[in-house]
Motif scaffolding. Structure first.
Motif, mmCIF file in Angstrom:
data_model
loop_
_atom_site.group_PDB
_atom_site.id
_atom_site.type_symbol
_atom_site.label_atom_id
_atom_site.label_comp_id
_atom_site.label_asym_id
_atom_site.label_seq_id
_atom_site.Cartn_x
_atom_site.Cartn_y
_atom_site.Cartn_z
ATOM 1 N N GLY A 1 1.045 -1.289 -0.061
ATOM 2 C CA GLY A 1 -0.043 -0.147 0.082
ATOM 3 C C GLY A 1 0.851 1.365 -0.086
ATOM 4 N N LEU A 2 0.351 2.218 -0.420
ATOM 5 C CA LEU A 2 1.085 3.532 -0.537
ATOM 6 C C LEU A 2 0.301 4.699 -0.592
ATOM 7 C CD1 LEU A 2 3.869 5.003 -1.016
ATOM 8 C CD2 LEU A 2 3.237 5.008 -3.555
ATOM 9 N N TRP A 3 0.577 5.795 0.236
ATOM 10 C CA TRP A 3 -0.275 7.128 0.379
ATOM 11 C C TRP A 3 0.588 8.048 -0.430
ATOM 12 C CZ3 TRP A 3 -3.735 9.990 0.264
ATOM 13 C CH2 TRP A 3 -3.959 11.519 0.921
ATOM 14 N N ILE A 4 0.111 8.596 -1.300
ATOM 15 C CA ILE A 4 0.981 9.779 -2.262
ATOM 16 C C ILE A 4 0.074 11.188 -1.741
ATOM 17 C CG2 ILE A 4 1.279 10.353 -4.543
ATOM 18 C CD1 ILE A 4 0.760 7.591 -5.604
ATOM 19 N N PRO A 5 0.660 11.676 -1.067
ATOM 20 C CA PRO A 5 0.258 12.906 -0.526
ATOM 21 C C PRO A 5 -0.141 14.185 -1.350
ATOM 22 C CG PRO A 5 2.260 12.691 0.484
ATOM 23 C CD PRO A 5 1.961 11.504 -0.298
ATOM 24 N N ASP A 6 0.783 14.406 -2.222
ATOM 25 C CA ASP A 6 0.511 15.425 -3.247
ATOM 26 C C ASP A 6 -0.324 15.346 -4.150
ATOM 27 O OD1 ASP A 6 3.012 16.540 -2.082
ATOM 28 O OD2 ASP A 6 4.345 15.845 -3.797
ATOM 29 N N GLU A 7 -0.800 13.959 -4.331
ATOM 30 C CA GLU A 7 -1.918 13.674 -5.250
ATOM 31 C C GLU A 7 -3.350 13.235 -4.614
ATOM 32 O OE1 GLU A 7 -0.431 10.648 -7.990
ATOM 33 O OE2 GLU A 7 1.142 11.800 -8.404
ATOM 34 N N GLY A 8 -3.306 13.090 -3.243
ATOM 35 C CA GLY A 8 -4.287 12.551 -2.616
ATOM 36 C C GLY A 8 -4.967 11.239 -3.057
ATOM 37 N N HIS B 1 -1.582 7.120 7.424
ATOM 38 C CA HIS B 1 -0.565 8.062 6.807
ATOM 39 C C HIS B 1 -1.255 9.304 6.582
ATOM 40 C CE1 HIS B 1 2.855 5.416 7.199
ATOM 41 N NE2 HIS B 1 2.350 4.647 6.370
ATOM 42 N N ALA B 2 -2.351 8.913 5.555
ATOM 43 C CA ALA B 2 -3.138 10.254 5.167
ATOM 44 C C ALA B 2 -3.659 11.288 6.194
ATOM 45 C CB ALA B 2 -4.495 10.041 4.445
ATOM 46 N N ILE B 3 -4.059 10.820 7.265
ATOM 47 C CA ILE B 3 -4.617 11.750 8.203
ATOM 48 C C ILE B 3 -3.509 12.416 9.263
ATOM 49 C CG2 ILE B 3 -6.113 11.317 10.555
ATOM 50 C CD1 ILE B 3 -7.441 8.935 9.241
ATOM 51 N N SER B 4 -2.542 11.443 9.520
ATOM 52 C CA SER B 4 -1.561 11.848 10.566
ATOM 53 C C SER B 4 -0.656 13.012 9.503
ATOM 54 C CB SER B 4 -0.737 10.623 10.971
ATOM 55 O OG SER B 4 0.033 9.943 10.068
ATOM 56 N N PHE C 1 2.709 9.034 13.492
ATOM 57 C CA PHE C 1 1.747 7.826 12.601
ATOM 58 C C PHE C 1 1.518 6.729 13.787
ATOM 59 C CE2 PHE C 1 2.262 3.664 10.930
ATOM 60 C CZ PHE C 1 1.134 3.892 9.854
ATOM 61 N N GLU C 2 2.357 6.334 14.628
ATOM 62 C CA GLU C 2 2.000 5.290 15.481
ATOM 63 C C GLU C 2 0.680 5.901 16.423
ATOM 64 O OE1 GLU C 2 5.336 4.008 17.558
ATOM 65 O OE2 GLU C 2 6.526 3.225 15.977
ATOM 66 N N ARG C 3 0.696 7.077 16.838
ATOM 67 C CA ARG C 3 -0.424 7.845 17.607
ATOM 68 C C ARG C 3 -1.641 7.540 16.717
ATOM 69 N NH1 ARG C 3 1.711 12.181 18.252
ATOM 70 N NH2 ARG C 3 3.015 11.832 20.202
ATOM 71 N N GLU C 4 -1.427 8.008 15.685
ATOM 72 C CA GLU C 4 -2.893 7.853 14.842
ATOM 73 C C GLU C 4 -3.106 6.310 14.586
ATOM 74 O OE1 GLU C 4 -6.008 8.781 12.977
ATOM 75 O OE2 GLU C 4 -4.645 10.267 13.953
ATOM 76 N N LEU C 5 -2.304 5.309 14.545
ATOM 77 C CA LEU C 5 -2.702 4.060 14.147
ATOM 78 C C LEU C 5 -3.300 3.481 15.590
ATOM 79 C CD1 LEU C 5 -2.317 1.810 12.072
ATOM 80 C CD2 LEU C 5 0.040 1.344 13.061
ATOM 81 N N THR C 6 -2.591 3.840 16.572
ATOM 82 C CA THR C 6 -3.106 3.439 17.925
ATOM 83 C C THR C 6 -4.598 3.865 18.019
ATOM 84 O OG1 THR C 6 -1.040 3.631 18.950
ATOM 85 C CG2 THR C 6 -3.000 3.582 20.538
#
Length: 465
Positions: free
Chosen positions: A405-412, A437-440, A449-454
């Motif tokens: 899986g991959l989050w590409i932030p510049d392209e959403g 990844h997208a939210i954090s 990232f770990e905080r958001e995953l938790t």
């Protein structure tokens, strides 16, 4: 006939560990210095048929005033000379007398011989004196230092301490000194042509001609066994100033001996290893620096490099770190390629092909259609996620763990590998991971990232219960 004069040498400390060759070294050093200062012809070292050895220079001639100096201003102000302190000659005379070597120093100023006599005003204290008699030739040029009783081995051992009399080939001259070939088991370190140390695992021998403060401070009366810390920085200066093919090629070859364990000590210095790395990169734009763990753990990465014409060069981990730091500030085209950079470039050059949802199998489509319901479990799709797409491959080459899986932030966009549609738990896990990844806004192995995953895990657990 003019009466002989006696001059108290006033030697307070005798260098007990000096042998004849140490004393002869000092005499040769003085002769060589005089040759440099007066720009006269080469000194001569020879034995005559009567058994006397002669060390001859063609300078201004030695006189008894030279036996009084503690420091020689003329020599202190000339960094090209060997002698510095004016005490070496007196040390040499004391050593020769202790070993029963006859000494005569001849010049236009007179003839100097050695004897013991009472110290002026203290009859019970016997010290070494110089007896000075008139010259045989008032027009004599230079100084003839005559020795009787020393051996040819003494002379040769003394001469071996000078670059002038050795077989080291000069490879390159720099602003700071000379790089020399090695002719024996050990490398020699010279300062202005006089040997001060040996190194058992150096690639080259060196003659340091530009003395820095550390070297000047470390030079002692004996000028032997000078510690490595005194000359390391200057040898680094010499090597980093080298431009000749022969020296650069040897540095490059030695750098590549890291994995074999045959690398010389100079290439263990990061500064020099870095300089050699930059030179390799200049000669081979596809030289790629890797670690031993890269070689062992990612054979597919190395195979890919070789297929693409790259030359993997194994170097220590700490050099990779230095290269990465250098690359941060390097101008375009001057960066050095590491394994990480190679992977990044490979990944940048690959554009994943998006799979048409209509081409999915019924089972895959059934799982994919649950996307929005999965997102509802964590409060719905985040506003910055514009698209969630399925691809066959995220990267052309997977050198490490498979990327699913991959989050590409510049392209959403979130990309998810098609293999994850084999089961709901795989797809949901990958989808929620990329949503974190997208939210954090942070990548893997970060506290945010770990905080958001938790948080997501907590939300899912509370809903399940």
């Amino acid at each position: 006939m003019e009466k002989a004069k006696e001059f108290d040498l006033n030697i307070e400390k005798i260098l007990e560990n000096w042998e004849n060759y140490h004393a002869i070294r000092e005499i040769i050093a003085n002769a060589l210095d005089e040759q440099i200062l007066t720009k006269t012809k080469d000194i001569e070292i020879k034995q005559t048929s009567d058994g006397w050895w002669h060390i001859i220079d063609f300078g201004r001639g030695l006189n008894y005033h030279h036996l009084t100096q503690n420091e020689n201003e003329e020599k202190l102000n000339n960094n090209k000379l060997i002698g510095r302190f004016g005490v070496g000659l007196k040390d040499a005379l004391a050593t020769l007398y202790r070993h029963n070597i006859k000494v005569e120093i001849k010049s236009k100023y007179g003839i100097i011989r050695l004897k013991t006599a009472s110290k002026a005003g203290f009859d019970d204290i016997i010290t070494l004196h110089a007896e000075i008699t008139p010259p045989n030739d008032i027009n004599m040029i230079g100084t003839d230092f005559c020795l009787y009783g020393c051996t040819k081995e003494d002379i040769e051992q003394a001469k071996s301490l000078f670059l002038k009399f050795t077989k080291n080939n000069l490879l390159e001259t720099t602003r700071y000194g000379e790089v020399l070939s090695n002719t024996g088991a050990n490398s020699n370190i010279y300062i202005n042509g006089v040997k001060v140390a040996e190194e058992p695992n150096f690639l080259f021998s060196y003659n340091i001609t530009a003395l820095n403060a550390q070297i000047k401070k470390s030079l002692n009366r004996e000028r032997t066994n000078v510690g490595r810390t005194a000359y390391t920085s200057r040898i680094k200066d010499i090597l980093k100033d080298c431009q000749s093919n022969i020296v650069i090629e040897k540095l490059i070859e030695d750098l590549q001996e890291f994995s074999s364990g045959n690398r010389h000590d100079e290439l263990s210095w990061n500064d020099i290893a870095m300089y050699a790395s930059m030179k390799i990169s200049e000669l081979n734009s596809k030289a790629t620096f890797i670690t031993a763990s890269d070689l062992q753990n990612t054979p597919s990465l190395i195979d890919n490099m070789l297929r693409n014409g790259h030359t993997p060069i194994v170097v220590p981990d700490n050099l990779i770190s230095k290269i990465e730091d250098y690359n941060i500030g390097a101008t375009e085209g001057k960066t050095l390629i590491t394994a990480n950079q190679y992977i990044i470039e490979e990944q940048k050059n690959f554009i994943p092909q998006i799979i048409d949802i209509n081409s999915l199998s019924s089972n895959e489509r059934n799982i994919y259609d649950k996307t929005e319901k999965i997102l509802e479990l964590i409060g719905g799709r985040a506003p910055n996620i514009k698209a969630i797409q399925i691809v066959d491959k995220i990267y052309e080459n997977e050198f490490f763990d498979e990327t699913v899986g991959l989050w590409i932030p510049d392209e959403g966009r979130i990309l998810i590998k098609r293999t994850q549609l084999q089961s709901l738990y795989k797809y949901a896990g990958t989808l929620l991971h990329e949503c974190c990844h997208a939210i954090s806004g942070f990548g893997d192995v970060s506290r945010d990232f770990e905080r958001e995953l938790t948080t997501v895990i907590g939300v899912l657990a509370s809903k399940a219960l």
